[in-house]
Design an enzyme around this catalytic site. Structure first.
Site, PDB file in Angstrom:
ATOM      1  N   ASP A  19       0.866  -1.369   0.459  1.00 48.04           N
ATOM      2  CA  ASP A  19       0.497   0.067  -0.015  1.00 48.04           C
ATOM      3  C   ASP A  19       0.698   1.391  -0.100  1.00 48.04           C
ATOM      4  OD1 ASP A  19      -2.368  -1.955   0.389  1.00 48.04           O
ATOM      5  OD2 ASP A  19      -1.993  -1.954   2.492  1.00 48.04           O
ATOM      6  N   LYS A  22       2.768   2.036  -5.193  1.00 50.19           N
ATOM      7  CA  LYS A  22       3.218   1.245  -6.572  1.00 50.19           C
ATOM      8  C   LYS A  22       2.821   1.970  -7.441  1.00 50.19           C
ATOM      9  CE  LYS A  22       3.464  -2.503  -4.656  1.00 50.19           C
ATOM     10  NZ  LYS A  22       3.241  -2.312  -3.600  1.00 50.19           N
ATOM     11  N   GLY A  49      -3.987  -4.763  -3.915  1.00 49.09           N
ATOM     12  CA  GLY A  49      -5.026  -3.701  -4.398  1.00 49.09           C
ATOM     13  C   GLY A  49      -4.574  -2.391  -4.809  1.00 49.09           C
ATOM     14  N   HIS A  50      -4.459  -1.903  -5.994  1.00 50.26           N
ATOM     15  CA  HIS A  50      -3.192  -1.171  -6.594  1.00 50.26           C
ATOM     16  C   HIS A  50      -4.726   0.341  -7.002  1.00 50.26           C
ATOM     17  CE1 HIS A  50       0.439  -3.248  -7.768  1.00 50.26           C
ATOM     18  NE2 HIS A  50       0.129  -3.426  -6.229  1.00 50.26           N
ATOM     19  N   GLN A 242       2.110  -6.412  -3.155  1.00 49.28           N
ATOM     20  CA  GLN A 242       2.113  -6.189  -1.641  1.00 49.28           C
ATOM     21  C   GLN A 242       3.671  -5.563  -1.341  1.00 49.28           C
ATOM     22  OE1 GLN A 242       1.185  -9.815  -3.131  1.00 49.28           O
ATOM     23  NE2 GLN A 242      -0.415  -8.582  -2.557  1.00 49.28           N
TER      24      GLN A 242
HETATM   25  P1  IMP Z   1      -3.113 -12.917   2.197  1.00 45.13           P
HETATM   26  O1  IMP Z   1      -1.286 -12.653   1.542  1.00 45.13           O
HETATM   27  O2  IMP Z   1      -3.495 -12.501   1.471  1.00 45.13           O
HETATM   28  O3  IMP Z   1      -2.534 -14.654   2.474  1.00 45.13           O
HETATM   29  O4  IMP Z   1      -2.691 -12.078   3.415  1.00 45.13           O
HETATM   30  C1  IMP Z   1      -1.484 -12.020   4.301  1.00 45.13           C
HETATM   31  C2  IMP Z   1      -0.917 -11.025   4.563  1.00 45.13           C
HETATM   32  O5  IMP Z   1      -0.254  -9.717   4.005  1.00 45.13           O
HETATM   33  C3  IMP Z   1      -1.850 -10.246   5.485  1.00 45.13           C
HETATM   34  O6  IMP Z   1      -1.229  -9.376   6.888  1.00 45.13           O
HETATM   35  C4  IMP Z   1      -2.138  -9.486   4.412  1.00 45.13           C
HETATM   36  O7  IMP Z   1      -3.412  -8.214   5.395  1.00 45.13           O
HETATM   37  C5  IMP Z   1      -1.016  -8.702   4.105  1.00 45.13           C
HETATM   38  N1  IMP Z   1      -0.982  -8.289   3.171  1.00 45.13           N
HETATM   39  C6  IMP Z   1      -1.378  -8.850   1.369  1.00 45.13           C
HETATM   40  N2  IMP Z   1      -1.967  -7.987  -0.044  1.00 45.13           N
HETATM   41  C7  IMP Z   1      -1.486  -7.075   0.468  1.00 45.13           C
HETATM   42  C8  IMP Z   1      -1.825  -5.973   0.000  1.00 45.13           C
HETATM   43  O8  IMP Z   1      -1.733  -5.881  -1.421  1.00 45.13           O
HETATM   44  N3  IMP Z   1      -1.005  -4.460   0.498  1.00 45.13           N
HETATM   45  C9  IMP Z   1      -1.086  -4.148   2.031  1.00 45.13           C
HETATM   46  N4  IMP Z   1      -1.339  -5.672   3.181  1.00 45.13           N
HETATM   47  C10 IMP Z   1      -1.214  -7.210   2.138  1.00 45.13           C
END
Ligand code: IMP
Length: 472
Positions: A19, A22, A49-50, A242
């Site tokens: 977040d 990017k 989520g971009h 991420q």
């Molecule tokens: P997962 O990728 O859904 O398994 O989530 C694992 C961890 O990564 C959690 O703490 C999510 O909140 C975090 N996470 C996954 N995708 C994002 C992203 O795009 N932005 C911020 N945090 C993320």
């Protein structure tokens, strides 16, 4: 055949917990790319989520690279996990008119998009496995996005995943049913969770619609499409999802995602040699946010904030804090005010993002891993209204000052050592294409401390809301 390359891939990597903005960075770069240039995603799935503001409209991309706005080729790479229903839904939200430059020819973006057959498919039962296993972890949950990411990657390493290329084989449905049965068995035997047919119905309907849609897409081998572009000297951007601190191996394990989010993930995510990868552009936000669980040394309001963000939704927070004060004596309230000022709400899940000050030791760790040779600083305008801001310049662990990141952040008591900076009067945007002296001091301090130039500074949500410093 080994092709000689004339250019290198530029990875765009988040240096925090995701977040960082990017998407806006990629969209800005994409607007200057041409038809033969290429933007690729190399890891992750629709957990990303971009958010892009374009022509006054807000778009959120989860699977499709944020560079969809320009005219460059876009590619969903081998290292990704793809939920077919989600891909179809996202594609349907992109109107043909988004192809602004191509408008005279009415080229729909799908014509310049390709997918790798090696990418892994996310099945409806992966979503169930994700949410049910998270629920069973109770207080030890990771705070996953619930999009089935971890079970999808798990199936890859268990060597039973269905991959995109499988959708063209006659036995695909049979293989799908067999894997679904295995998932149902796990849900029942491990978690005592019985899947009802009804529960899967909508997701399965979307899945099969998505598969039908995917069969009509363009397919390219990631390594090949990249090598071709580099051999001709075109620009290739690898859009990270991420952030570095969520990397499955080098992030704050186990509070991480399940893929390699750092620049070296570009190699394995696309099947290309290391020499194809150039210095990364590291993206950092002017403060820090985190969604989900896990340690966060500079969190405003500490544990209270973590629990609040886990349990509360936006409406509840707005009701309790209709007018939070950025300069409150109460750090928790400051955190709420920062969240509201920066609209720090999860783009994928709608969760409240935890907020805190910038953390130099963690940023240095991320920059080292990624060899980020250039930086982009986003959302500086969100700091409008603070009288002063803080930056964590070191940690105190057992009374000793250090910049070293401990093996497990959650097993040590960290006291951040802060340095304060005054904030500019009024709004950053009122200063036009120049930064006020207070902002410049902050930016120059970051460049010196982090050892890399800041190409541009984000001063608002739209692509043109930037102050360029070393922009090429
Ligand atoms: P997962 O990728 O859904 O398994 O989530 C694992 C961890 O990564 C959690 O703490 C999510 O909140 C975090 N996470 C996954 N995708 C994002 C992203 O795009 N932005 C911020 N945090 C993320």
């Amino acid at each position: 055949m080994n092709k000689k390359i004339k250019s290198k891939i530029t990875p765009i990597i988040g240096l925090q917990w995701g977040d960082e903005g990017k998407g806006k960075g990629v969209a800005r770069i994409a607007s200057s790319l041409n038809k033969k240039d290429l933007i690729v995603r190399f890891q992750g799935g629709n957990n990303a989520g971009h958010t892009i503001w374009h022509d006054g409209q807000c778009y959120i991309f989860h699977l499709i690279p944020s560079g969809v706005f320009g005219q460059a080729q876009i590619h969903l790479g081998a290292g990704m996990v793809i939920n077919p229903g989600a891909l179809l839904e996202e594609s349907n939200k992109i109107p043909p008119a988004i192809d602004l430059r191509a408008r005279p020819k009415k080229t729909f973006f799908l014509k310049r998009m390709s997918v790798s057959s090696h990418a892994v498919l996310t099945l409806p039962t992966h979503l169930l496995l994700d949410t049910v296993s998270e629920y069973n972890k109770g207080k030890k949950k990771i705070g996953s996005t619930g999009k089935g990411i971890s079970p999808s990657y798990t199936d890859l390493t268990l060597r039973r995943a269905l991959r995109v290329g499988d959708i063209f084989y006659k036995d695909f449905k049979k293989k799908y049913e067999a894997l679904k049965r295995e998932h149902q068995e796990t849900l029942w035997k491990v978690f005592g969770y019985k899947v009802s047919g009804k529960e899967l119905k909508t997701n399965e309907k979307n899945f099969w619609r998505g598969i039908k849609f995917m069969r009509k897409l363009n397919f390219r081998e990631s390594a090949e499409i990249v090598a071709e572009a580099l051999a001709e000297g075109h620009k290739v951007i690898a859009e990270g999802a991420q952030g570095a601190l969520l990397d499955v191996r080098f992030g704050n394990y186990p509070f991480v995602t399940s893929s390699h989010t750092i620049a070296s993930g570009v190699g394995t995510g696309l099947g290309i040699p290391p020499e194809y990868i150039g210095g990364a552009i590291g993206v950092l936000k002017a403060y820090t946010t985190k969604v989900g669980e896990g340690p966060f040394p500079t969190e405003l309001g500490g544990k209270k904030s973590r629990i609040w963000c886990r349990d509360k939704r936006v409406a509840e927070e707005k009701e309790k804090f209709p007018n939070p004060n950025l300069n409150s004596q109460d750090e928790f309230e400051q955190g709420v005010a920062l969240r509201q000022a920066g609209s720090e709400i999860g783009a994928t899940t709608g969760r409240l993002r935890r907020t805190g000050w910038l953390d130099i030791p963690l940023l240095k760790y991320a920059i080292r891993m990624n060899r980020a040779t250039e930086l982009v600083l986003t959302k500086l305008d969100v700091l409008n209204g603070f009288r002063k801001i803080k930056v964590c310049v070191a940690y105190k662990i057992n009374k000793k000052k250090t910049e070293k990141i401990p093996f497990d952040l959650s097993r040590v008591k960290i006291k951040p050592v802060y340095r304060s900076f005054p904030v500019w009067p009024g709004k950053l945007q009122n200063y036009g294409k120049k930064l006020p002296k207070e902002a410049l001091t902050y930016v120059k301090f970051l460049e010196k401390t982090l050892g890399a130039p800041i190409l541009y500074v984000g001063t608002g949500p739209e692509e043109h809301h930037v102050v360029e410093r070393y922009w090429r």
